[in-house]
Write a protein that holds these residues in place. Structure first.
Motif, PDB file in Angstrom:
ATOM      1  N   ARG A 249     -10.223  11.391  13.873  1.00  0.00           N
ATOM      2  CA  ARG A 249      -9.987  11.390  12.438  1.00  0.00           C
ATOM      3  C   ARG A 249      -8.946  10.335  12.093  1.00  0.00           C
ATOM      4  O   ARG A 249      -8.147   9.921  12.948  1.00  0.00           O
ATOM      5  CB  ARG A 249      -9.533  12.754  11.935  1.00  0.00           C
ATOM      6  CG  ARG A 249      -8.247  13.242  12.565  1.00  0.00           C
ATOM      7  CD  ARG A 249      -7.885  14.641  12.077  1.00  0.00           C
ATOM      8  NE  ARG A 249      -7.741  14.685  10.633  1.00  0.00           N
ATOM      9  CZ  ARG A 249      -7.280  15.742   9.974  1.00  0.00           C
ATOM     10  NH1 ARG A 249      -6.938  16.842  10.642  1.00  0.00           N
ATOM     11  NH2 ARG A 249      -7.170  15.711   8.668  1.00  0.00           N
ATOM     12  N   LEU A 250      -8.971   9.888  10.858  1.00  0.00           N
ATOM     13  CA  LEU A 250      -7.994   8.932  10.333  1.00  0.00           C
ATOM     14  C   LEU A 250      -7.195   9.649   9.267  1.00  0.00           C
ATOM     15  O   LEU A 250      -7.744  10.091   8.248  1.00  0.00           O
ATOM     16  CB  LEU A 250      -8.694   7.703   9.744  1.00  0.00           C
ATOM     17  CG  LEU A 250      -7.793   6.636   9.135  1.00  0.00           C
ATOM     18  CD1 LEU A 250      -6.843   6.066  10.182  1.00  0.00           C
ATOM     19  CD2 LEU A 250      -8.618   5.518   8.500  1.00  0.00           C
ATOM     20  N   VAL A 251      -5.884   9.790   9.491  1.00  0.00           N
ATOM     21  CA  VAL A 251      -4.989  10.526   8.599  1.00  0.00           C
ATOM     22  C   VAL A 251      -4.183   9.526   7.781  1.00  0.00           C
ATOM     23  O   VAL A 251      -3.583   8.591   8.338  1.00  0.00           O
ATOM     24  CB  VAL A 251      -4.061  11.458   9.400  1.00  0.00           C
ATOM     25  CG1 VAL A 251      -3.136  12.221   8.464  1.00  0.00           C
ATOM     26  CG2 VAL A 251      -4.877  12.419  10.255  1.00  0.00           C
ATOM     27  N   PHE A 252      -4.160   9.731   6.470  1.00  0.00           N
ATOM     28  CA  PHE A 252      -3.419   8.853   5.561  1.00  0.00           C
ATOM     29  C   PHE A 252      -2.080   9.505   5.258  1.00  0.00           C
ATOM     30  O   PHE A 252      -1.960  10.345   4.353  1.00  0.00           O
ATOM     31  CB  PHE A 252      -4.222   8.626   4.275  1.00  0.00           C
ATOM     32  CG  PHE A 252      -5.499   7.872   4.489  1.00  0.00           C
ATOM     33  CD1 PHE A 252      -5.580   6.521   4.223  1.00  0.00           C
ATOM     34  CD2 PHE A 252      -6.635   8.515   4.975  1.00  0.00           C
ATOM     35  CE1 PHE A 252      -6.764   5.821   4.435  1.00  0.00           C
ATOM     36  CE2 PHE A 252      -7.819   7.835   5.185  1.00  0.00           C
ATOM     37  CZ  PHE A 252      -7.876   6.480   4.915  1.00  0.00           C
ATOM     38  N   GLY A 253      -1.057   9.138   6.052  1.00  0.00           N
ATOM     39  CA  GLY A 253       0.272   9.679   5.829  1.00  0.00           C
ATOM     40  C   GLY A 253       1.011   8.958   4.723  1.00  0.00           C
ATOM     41  O   GLY A 253       0.540   7.977   4.147  1.00  0.00           O
ATOM     42  N   ALA A 254       2.209   9.448   4.430  1.00  0.00           N
ATOM     43  CA  ALA A 254       2.978   8.869   3.330  1.00  0.00           C
ATOM     44  C   ALA A 254       3.429   7.447   3.640  1.00  0.00           C
ATOM     45  O   ALA A 254       3.456   6.589   2.751  1.00  0.00           O
ATOM     46  CB  ALA A 254       4.193   9.751   3.025  1.00  0.00           C
ATOM     47  N   ASP A 255       3.790   7.176   4.905  1.00  0.00           N
ATOM     48  CA  ASP A 255       4.300   5.857   5.254  1.00  0.00           C
ATOM     49  C   ASP A 255       3.530   5.188   6.385  1.00  0.00           C
ATOM     50  O   ASP A 255       3.882   4.082   6.796  1.00  0.00           O
ATOM     51  CB  ASP A 255       5.782   5.953   5.658  1.00  0.00           C
ATOM     52  CG  ASP A 255       6.004   6.956   6.779  1.00  0.00           C
ATOM     53  OD1 ASP A 255       5.039   7.644   7.154  1.00  0.00           O
ATOM     54  OD2 ASP A 255       7.139   7.057   7.278  1.00  0.00           O
ATOM     55  N   ARG A 256       2.496   5.839   6.913  1.00  0.00           N
ATOM     56  CA  ARG A 256       1.734   5.231   7.995  1.00  0.00           C
ATOM     57  C   ARG A 256       0.316   5.796   8.008  1.00  0.00           C
ATOM     58  O   ARG A 256       0.044   6.856   7.436  1.00  0.00           O
ATOM     59  CB  ARG A 256       2.398   5.461   9.343  1.00  0.00           C
ATOM     60  CG  ARG A 256       2.389   6.899   9.800  1.00  0.00           C
ATOM     61  CD  ARG A 256       3.042   7.079  11.143  1.00  0.00           C
ATOM     62  NE  ARG A 256       4.456   6.761  11.126  1.00  0.00           N
ATOM     63  CZ  ARG A 256       5.264   6.885  12.171  1.00  0.00           C
ATOM     64  NH1 ARG A 256       4.759   7.302  13.331  1.00  0.00           N
ATOM     65  NH2 ARG A 256       6.532   6.598  12.088  1.00  0.00           N
TER      66      ARG A 256
ATOM     67  N   LEU B  72       0.809  -1.218   0.000  1.00  0.00           N
ATOM     68  CA  LEU B  72       0.000   0.000   0.000  1.00  0.00           C
ATOM     69  C   LEU B  72       0.837   1.261   0.000  1.00  0.00           C
ATOM     70  O   LEU B  72       0.289   2.366   0.029  1.00  0.00           O
ATOM     71  CB  LEU B  72      -0.924   0.019   1.221  1.00  0.00           C
ATOM     72  CG  LEU B  72      -1.918  -1.140   1.347  1.00  0.00           C
ATOM     73  CD1 LEU B  72      -2.796  -0.952   2.577  1.00  0.00           C
ATOM     74  CD2 LEU B  72      -2.777  -1.252   0.093  1.00  0.00           C
ATOM     75  N   VAL B  73       2.151   1.151  -0.041  1.00  0.00           N
ATOM     76  CA  VAL B  73       3.025   2.325  -0.068  1.00  0.00           C
ATOM     77  C   VAL B  73       2.940   2.973  -1.446  1.00  0.00           C
ATOM     78  O   VAL B  73       2.866   2.296  -2.471  1.00  0.00           O
ATOM     79  CB  VAL B  73       4.469   1.929   0.279  1.00  0.00           C
ATOM     80  CG1 VAL B  73       5.421   3.105   0.045  1.00  0.00           C
ATOM     81  CG2 VAL B  73       4.558   1.463   1.725  1.00  0.00           C
ATOM     82  N   GLY B  74       2.959   4.296  -1.466  1.00  0.00           N
ATOM     83  CA  GLY B  74       2.914   5.017  -2.738  1.00  0.00           C
ATOM     84  C   GLY B  74       1.522   5.327  -3.232  1.00  0.00           C
ATOM     85  O   GLY B  74       1.372   5.926  -4.301  1.00  0.00           O
ATOM     86  N   ARG B  75       0.492   4.951  -2.492  1.00  0.00           N
ATOM     87  CA  ARG B  75      -0.876   5.241  -2.897  1.00  0.00           C
ATOM     88  C   ARG B  75      -1.428   6.352  -2.013  1.00  0.00           C
ATOM     89  O   ARG B  75      -1.315   6.284  -0.784  1.00  0.00           O
ATOM     90  CB  ARG B  75      -1.766   4.005  -2.777  1.00  0.00           C
ATOM     91  CG  ARG B  75      -1.251   2.811  -3.569  1.00  0.00           C
ATOM     92  CD  ARG B  75      -2.294   1.722  -3.620  1.00  0.00           C
ATOM     93  NE  ARG B  75      -1.839   0.530  -4.317  1.00  0.00           N
ATOM     94  CZ  ARG B  75      -2.622  -0.467  -4.708  1.00  0.00           C
ATOM     95  NH1 ARG B  75      -3.914  -0.408  -4.448  1.00  0.00           N
ATOM     96  NH2 ARG B  75      -2.138  -1.512  -5.340  1.00  0.00           N
ATOM     97  N   ASP B  76      -2.014   7.368  -2.656  1.00  0.00           N
ATOM     98  CA  ASP B  76      -2.557   8.469  -1.885  1.00  0.00           C
ATOM     99  C   ASP B  76      -3.896   8.080  -1.269  1.00  0.00           C
ATOM    100  O   ASP B  76      -4.406   6.974  -1.466  1.00  0.00           O
ATOM    101  CB  ASP B  76      -2.695   9.719  -2.752  1.00  0.00           C
ATOM    102  CG  ASP B  76      -3.577   9.474  -3.976  1.00  0.00           C
ATOM    103  OD1 ASP B  76      -4.216   8.398  -4.050  1.00  0.00           O
ATOM    104  OD2 ASP B  76      -3.610  10.329  -4.865  1.00  0.00           O
TER     105      ASP B  76
END
Length: 558
Positions: A530-537, A486-490
């Protein structure tokens, strides 16, 4: 021995009050609609009698409820001959044999047959039967025909005739001679015109209605030196190109955050952008951007950024959700209908696996174990659907409490141990701490479980995901590393993952990773976080619990 006395209870109920009549009507329709009671003349007459004392809204709700059942044609006929609102609700989803349709069509009103004409799943014989009614369904009707008819026979008063004196009583005027045939207004002529109009409209090809393109959830953009957007990576580009980050050009499209950052040539995040029009890009956006400079001369070139749709908690005008709307009510009823047989299958398979009913051959025990595992996944999906329906219908029952994060993580990790063994990966939990959330215990456990199960289902063999717990003022953040898959997906890509992208792997969410992440995001918003979608976590933040002694949020650092 077991017997069902539901019908006897309903018939013995007191229907003298408005509430009693509504309750008895609902229960009787449900029993007949699900064929738990016979559709005989006595019960049908009882339904008709109660319907007279039940409001139209209740009858329409019962008609919508029949869409999930397979009611007999006699019951459908009662609702189909009711008010247009009730008839439309039942005729849109009714499923009958061609013979039953042919018997029902002559008893319907023109409005009811018009509803059926818009259906595309009727048998050809039923479609031909509808066509046989011809122009009869398009004749204008009037309930007061007995009053209007005598007036039609009277000649119309000549236009411009002087009215009788106001103070005098006019003597009865002798009957005027009938108007010439060419000057008389015939009702038949109006009917013929209506029929001709209907024939011409049916013969003409319908104009194609421009369909709105699928809604876009994110796009990238670039501006020039003047702050005008000159490039976007998705369409329709004409809706965005030409908008400016400045406030000195007519009506501003962005808020002061973006305009101030443009003047200072500095980066900005989560500014507001309003795109006018009716295209797929129209509406509110949240934009983030950074300035771009020429490496050789250092001159300013413009901004590059990304836009996304605002989350629920970021929208000042929250969408109005109808509590218990038809769609949500139907979904919750469907979940209830699925849960009962699924639990029965799970229990019976466990009885076979544990040999509680007697000795069972090993192959059948293995098959029973497989069924039990699959049913457990299905039960989890049903619970997710029920939770999503409750959130959508604003019917989530939340009870605040104190939730110890470390204890919750240990319990969830134990439940997910079989999934970790199946995928060959695992979760690296943080050291135990005393931080806690102030939220609903059951909902928070469901949220953390679905979130960790979704990321754990995407790990590769040998991959370990680090879980961190960090207090931050009045909130406590729980973060988990993204698996390599799932890395690299916004954020937009993760929330729109199709079932075929994430559902083929063993142990993956039955409804797809995208659905599970959307559910976790929406549930976090309902819990005040809230749920934050970071770059690596992925980071989940929920309100921190207050210390009993100081009355303040815990700041204990693990």
């Amino acid at each position: 021995m077991r017997f069902d006395d539901s019908l006897k209870t309903v018939l013995a109920a007191d229907v003298s009050t408005s509430f009693g009549a509504r309750a008895a009507f609902r229960q009787l329709v449900d029993l007949i609609g699900r064929r738990r009671a016979p559709a005989d003349d006595a019960l049908l007459d009882r339904v008709r009698t109660l319907a007279a004392a039940v409001p139209v809204s209740v009858r329409a709700a019962c008609a919508r409820g029949l869409a999930l059942a397979d009611p007999p044609s006699e019951l459908i006929a009662i609702f189909a001959q009711d008010e247009p609102e009730v008839a439309s609700a039942v005729l849109r989803a009714a499923r009958l044999d061609p013979e039953a349709w042919e018997a029902l069509l002559p008893r319907l009103t023109p409005h009811g047959r018009s509803v059926l004409r818009h259906r595309r799943d009727l048998p050809p014989i039923v479609v031909r039967a509808l066509e046989s009614f011809g122009s009869t369904d398009f004749v204008l009707s009037h309930d007061a025909a007995e009053v209007v008819a005598p007036a039609i026979e009277q000649p119309l008063r000549a236009i411009g005739a002087a009215p009788p004196p106001a103070n005098d009583i006019a003597p009865p005027a002798p009957p005027s001679p009938p108007a010439p045939a060419g000057e008389r207004f015939e009702i038949a002529e109006l009917v013929n015109r209506i029929e001709a109009f209907q024939r011409e409209r049916a013969a003409a090809a319908p104009e194609p209605v421009p369909a709105r393109a699928a809604e876009v959830v994110a796009f990238r953009f670039e501006t020039d030196v003047a702050g005008t957007i000159r490039w976007v990576d998705t369409g329709p580009r004409g809706a965005v190109i030409g908008l400016s980050l400045r406030h000195d050009r007519g009506t501003p499209s962005v808020d002061g955050v973006a305009a101030g950052a443009f003047r200072k040539r500095s980066g900005f995040a989560d500014a507001r952008l309003q795109i006018p029009g009716e295209s797929a890009l129209a509406g509110d956006w949240r934009i983030s951007g950074v300035p771009v400079f020429d490496h050789a001369t250092g001159s300013f070139l413009g901004f590059r950024g990304r836009a996304r749709r605002p989350r629920v908690e970021e929208d000042a005008a929250a969408p109005i959700r109808a509590h218990g709307g038809p769609g949500v009510e139907g979904l919750r009823r469907l979940v209830h209908e699925l849960r009962t047989p699924t639990n029965a299958i799970a229990g019976f398979s466990e009885l076979i696996e544990q040999e509680l009913l007697g000795p069972v051959a090993p192959p059948y025990r293995d098959r029973a174990a497989t069924i039990r595992r699959h049913v457990a996944e299905l039960i989890g999906a049903i619970e997710d659907l029920d939770l999503a329906a409750r959130i959508e219908g604003d019917a989530l029952d939340l009870r605040p409490g104190r939730v110890a994060v470390s204890t919750l993580l240990s319990r969830v990790a134990y439940d997910l141990a079989p999934l970790a063994g199946l995928r060959g990966g695992g979760l690296a939990l943080p050291p135990a701490s005393e931080v806690a959330w102030s939220t609903d215990p059951h909902a928070s456990e469901r949220l953390v479980s679905r979130l960790l199960a979704t990321v754990l289902a995407a790990v590769a063999p040998g991959e370990m995901l680090a879980v961190r717990v960090e207090p931050a003022g009045d909130v406590v953040a729980l973060s988990v590393d993204r698996p390599a898959a799932l890395v690299g997906r916004d954020e937009a890509t993760l929330l729109t993952l199709d079932d075929e992208d994430a559902g083929e792997d063993e142990g993956a969410p039955l409804l797809g990773a995208g659905f599970a992440l959307r559910l976790a995001r929406n549930l976090a918003g309902e819990l005040g976080g809230r749920l934050v979608f970071g770059a690596d976590r992925l980071t989940l933040t929920l309100p921190a619990a207050l210390n009993a002694g100081m009355g303040q949020a815990s700041t204990y650092a693990p």
